[in-house]
Motif scaffolding. Structure first.
Motif, PDB file in Angstrom:
ATOM      1  N   ILE A  27     -10.234  10.300 -48.404  1.00 25.20           N
ATOM      2  CA  ILE A  27      -9.928   8.831 -48.233  1.00 25.20           C
ATOM      3  C   ILE A  27      -8.806   8.150 -48.918  1.00 25.20           C
ATOM      4  CG2 ILE A  27     -11.036   6.754 -48.036  1.00 25.20           C
ATOM      5  CD1 ILE A  27     -13.862   8.199 -47.485  1.00 25.20           C
ATOM      6  N   SER A  28      -8.832   8.378 -50.350  1.00 25.96           N
ATOM      7  CA  SER A  28      -7.777   7.800 -51.040  1.00 25.96           C
ATOM      8  C   SER A  28      -6.570   8.251 -50.771  1.00 25.96           C
ATOM      9  CB  SER A  28      -8.045   7.917 -52.416  1.00 25.96           C
ATOM     10  OG  SER A  28      -9.296   7.445 -52.926  1.00 25.96           O
ATOM     11  N   VAL A  29      -6.257   9.491 -50.771  1.00 27.07           N
ATOM     12  CA  VAL A  29      -4.775  10.001 -50.296  1.00 27.07           C
ATOM     13  C   VAL A  29      -4.431   9.607 -48.833  1.00 27.07           C
ATOM     14  CG1 VAL A  29      -3.464  11.879 -49.881  1.00 27.07           C
ATOM     15  CG2 VAL A  29      -4.978  12.000 -51.946  1.00 27.07           C
ATOM     16  N   VAL A  30      -5.336   9.496 -47.873  1.00 25.60           N
ATOM     17  CA  VAL A  30      -5.050   9.202 -46.372  1.00 25.60           C
ATOM     18  C   VAL A  30      -4.696   7.584 -46.448  1.00 25.60           C
ATOM     19  CG1 VAL A  30      -5.808   8.745 -44.212  1.00 25.60           C
ATOM     20  CG2 VAL A  30      -6.366  10.791 -45.337  1.00 25.60           C
ATOM     21  N   GLU A  31      -5.197   6.899 -47.357  1.00 27.10           N
ATOM     22  CA  GLU A  31      -4.785   5.358 -47.542  1.00 27.10           C
ATOM     23  C   GLU A  31      -3.568   5.477 -48.032  1.00 27.10           C
ATOM     24  OE1 GLU A  31      -7.878   3.655 -49.608  1.00 27.10           O
ATOM     25  OE2 GLU A  31      -9.533   3.329 -48.001  1.00 27.10           O
ATOM     26  N   TYR A  32      -3.393   6.177 -49.165  1.00 26.21           N
ATOM     27  CA  TYR A  32      -1.988   5.984 -49.609  1.00 26.21           C
ATOM     28  C   TYR A  32      -0.925   6.736 -48.888  1.00 26.21           C
ATOM     29  CZ  TYR A  32       1.822   8.382 -52.911  1.00 26.21           C
ATOM     30  OH  TYR A  32       3.011   8.370 -53.314  1.00 26.21           O
ATOM     31  N   LEU A  33      -1.185   7.645 -48.044  1.00 19.90           N
ATOM     32  CA  LEU A  33      -0.167   8.168 -47.090  1.00 19.90           C
ATOM     33  C   LEU A  33       0.180   7.135 -46.097  1.00 19.90           C
ATOM     34  CD1 LEU A  33       1.488  10.629 -46.068  1.00 19.90           C
ATOM     35  CD2 LEU A  33      -0.942  11.459 -44.659  1.00 19.90           C
ATOM     36  N   ASN A  34      -0.913   6.380 -45.605  1.00 20.97           N
ATOM     37  CA  ASN A  34      -0.754   5.546 -44.300  1.00 20.97           C
ATOM     38  C   ASN A  34      -0.133   4.285 -44.865  1.00 20.97           C
ATOM     39  OD1 ASN A  34      -1.964   7.049 -42.584  1.00 20.97           O
ATOM     40  ND2 ASN A  34      -3.913   6.311 -42.948  1.00 20.97           N
ATOM     41  N   SER A  35      -0.256   3.847 -46.195  1.00 17.44           N
ATOM     42  CA  SER A  35       0.441   2.737 -46.650  1.00 17.44           C
ATOM     43  C   SER A  35       1.989   3.082 -47.040  1.00 17.44           C
ATOM     44  CB  SER A  35      -0.498   2.146 -47.780  1.00 17.44           C
ATOM     45  OG  SER A  35       0.151   3.089 -48.840  1.00 17.44           O
ATOM     46  N   SER A  36       2.390   4.215 -47.188  1.00 20.84           N
ATOM     47  CA  SER A  36       3.600   4.342 -47.792  1.00 20.84           C
ATOM     48  C   SER A  36       4.440   5.263 -46.743  1.00 20.84           C
ATOM     49  CB  SER A  36       3.594   4.991 -49.361  1.00 20.84           C
ATOM     50  OG  SER A  36       2.897   6.362 -48.896  1.00 20.84           O
ATOM     51  N   GLN A  37       4.019   6.265 -46.261  1.00 19.64           N
ATOM     52  CA  GLN A  37       4.902   7.014 -45.263  1.00 19.64           C
ATOM     53  C   GLN A  37       4.154   7.578 -44.173  1.00 19.64           C
ATOM     54  OE1 GLN A  37       7.905   7.362 -45.495  1.00 19.64           O
ATOM     55  NE2 GLN A  37       8.763   6.816 -47.405  1.00 19.64           N
ATOM     56  N   PRO A  38       3.719   6.836 -43.032  1.00 18.30           N
ATOM     57  CA  PRO A  38       2.945   7.474 -42.094  1.00 18.30           C
ATOM     58  C   PRO A  38       3.457   8.378 -41.330  1.00 18.30           C
ATOM     59  CG  PRO A  38       3.871   5.238 -41.384  1.00 18.30           C
ATOM     60  CD  PRO A  38       4.261   5.523 -43.033  1.00 18.30           C
TER      61      PRO A  38
END
Length: 320
Positions: free
Chosen positions: A74-85
């Motif tokens: 969940i944490s990494v998907v949020e990070y991924l979507n917020s920076s480089q989707p």
């Protein structure tokens, strides 16, 4: 007894330095720390095959990411979507060892870690889907390992160690006090372009000789390297260095200066002799310079400026 005590003292210093670095929560300036997972992450936007992605992470001192649990996913998907989707990124899971048996890059069954698959997956479509991508919703899909996808590298805080003299996480670099820089002799032969990329991944550069003192040190480093144990068809007598004539501007160093301005231009006898066909730089085992074909595989030396990471670290934390 003295040798054993010295080893114990070195080990203690390494532990103390590593613990201090963990407290500061700094690995590399191109990695993002996520406090909830106690780890550092880097999104590689330039797609690579699964094996190349795994290798790149290793060169950076990290590993190809896979979620250890749902919270991390969940944490990494949020990070991924917020920076480089992206729609998909490679993760460190495959069934390359045994078809149908999906495991992490460190040998754990996928059932022992985060294990959420998209409906109908894995399906091994066409019999060629052996590597795993994670979709933007956090679900897995098996896919062809040769396809190029973005990927994420991970370094856990607990695994972080620090080379204090060189101010970097790579423990293989050796500090030379006379020169004030750090060096690593690579015993896996590569061509010049490949070597350039490896040094860059280690936050370093192909070594550039500036003085005869430095040349003598690199000669000593070369003499002590375990070269004779390396099999394969490559040029044993030359060590790749950071200069070239690939831009039709004469001999330039990888630091952007002319070779003449580097401070060291002692060529080997009769060198350069490639007459434009040998556009990359190397040195003989005696420290004298040599031109070489850029596709010729050789050993090579990376050089690291000790303030490369220090400047970014101090920007974040100041003097602590």
């Amino acid at each position: 007894m003295f040798t054993k005590s010295l080893f114990l003292l070195f080990t203690l210093c390494l532990v103390l330095n590593s613990n201090g670095q963990r407290n500061r929560k700094f690995f590399r300036k191109d990695y993002e720390y996520i406090d909830s997972t106690q780890a550092f992450y880097k999104i590689h936007t330039l797609g690579k095959s699964w094996s190349d992605a795994k290798r790149m992470c290793s060169l950076e001192g990290a590993t190809l990411f896979y979620p250890e649990n749902e919270d991390e996913a969940i944490s990494v998907v949020e990070y991924l979507n917020s920076s480089q989707p992206f729609r998909h990124v490679y993760v460190g899971i495959s069934d390359l060892v045994a078809k149908g048996v999906f495991e992490t890059i460190d040998g754990l069954p996928v059932s022992d870690v985060y294990n959420k698959w998209s409906p109908g997956e894995p399906n091994d479509a066409g019999g060629v889907e052996d590597c795993v991508v994670m979709n933007i919703d956090g679900a897995y899909n098996d896919d062809n390992c040769a396809k190029k996808f973005p990927f994420i590298c991970k370094k856990s805080l607990q695994s972080l160690e620090w080379n204090q003299p060189c101010n970097m996480p790579n423990l293989d670099y050796i500090f030379n006090e006379q020169v004030g820089k750090c060096y690593k002799f690579h015993v896996k032969p590569l061509n010049w372009t490949e070597a350039y990329a490896v040094c860059s991944a280690e936050r370093s550069y192909l070594a550039v000789i500036n003085t005869e003192v430095e040349a003598n040190f690199l000669t000593t480093l070369t003499m002590g390297a375990p070269k004779d144990r390396v099999p394969g068809n490559f040029m044993h007598g030359a060590i790749l260095l950071g200069f070239h004539s690939r831009l039709d501007e004469g001999w330039k160093t990888v630091r952007g200066t002319s070779l003449e301005d580097s401070g060291y231009t002692l060529w080997g006898t009769g060198q350069p002799d490639g007459k434009g066909l040998e556009q990359c730089g190397s040195m003989f085992h005696n420290g004298r310079l040599n031109d070489i074909a850029c596709d010729q595989k050789c050993f090579f030396i990376c050089e690291h400026d000790i303030d490369t990471l220090a400047s970014s670290f101090n920007d974040r934390f100041g003097d602590q």
